[in-house]
Write a protein that holds these residues in place. Sequence first.
Motif, mmCIF file in Angstrom:
data_model
loop_
_atom_site.group_PDB
_atom_site.id
_atom_site.type_symbol
_atom_site.label_atom_id
_atom_site.label_comp_id
_atom_site.label_asym_id
_atom_site.label_seq_id
_atom_site.Cartn_x
_atom_site.Cartn_y
_atom_site.Cartn_z
ATOM 1 N N ASN A 37 -31.953 -27.702 -36.014
ATOM 2 C CA ASN A 37 -32.649 -26.993 -37.090
ATOM 3 C C ASN A 37 -34.135 -27.321 -37.208
ATOM 4 O OD1 ASN A 37 -32.562 -29.533 -38.201
ATOM 5 N ND2 ASN A 37 -30.900 -29.065 -39.608
ATOM 6 N N CYS A 38 -34.684 -28.134 -36.315
ATOM 7 C CA CYS A 38 -36.131 -28.352 -36.336
ATOM 8 C C CYS A 38 -36.604 -28.654 -34.924
ATOM 9 C CB CYS A 38 -36.513 -29.472 -37.314
ATOM 10 S SG CYS A 38 -36.314 -31.124 -36.636
ATOM 11 N N CYS A 41 -35.014 -31.504 -32.794
ATOM 12 C CA CYS A 41 -33.609 -31.427 -32.385
ATOM 13 C C CYS A 41 -33.418 -31.129 -30.890
ATOM 14 C CB CYS A 41 -32.880 -30.392 -33.233
ATOM 15 S SG CYS A 41 -32.641 -30.900 -34.940
#
Length: 98
Positions: A37-38, A41
């Motif tokens: 999710n970012c 990751c």
Amino acid sequence: MNKRSLFAAIALVGVAAAPQASLAEQKTVVLSVPSMNCAACPITVRKALEKVPGVQNVRATLEPSEAVVMFDDAKTGVDKLTEATKRAGYPSSIKPAK
Ligand SMILES: [Cu+2]
């Protein structure tokens, strides 16, 4: 060449060819990794996959949320790849081949 030595020659060719065939078993799989999710990751996922013996190349991306893994089929398998991402905190599953 008599029949017996012909068979011997064929057997030798078979033995010599076998290891090369297994070396050539390079496969590419796409793993779906939905929990990324970012931007950090994919890096974590890539590093986890690169540690698996037999993995040759990894490209992990956030958009789409997946990892493309090239690996030596004789040394590792999909189970070990998904296990590695799971242990890093990112459960993954194989995407069907296109
Ligand atoms: Cu992240």
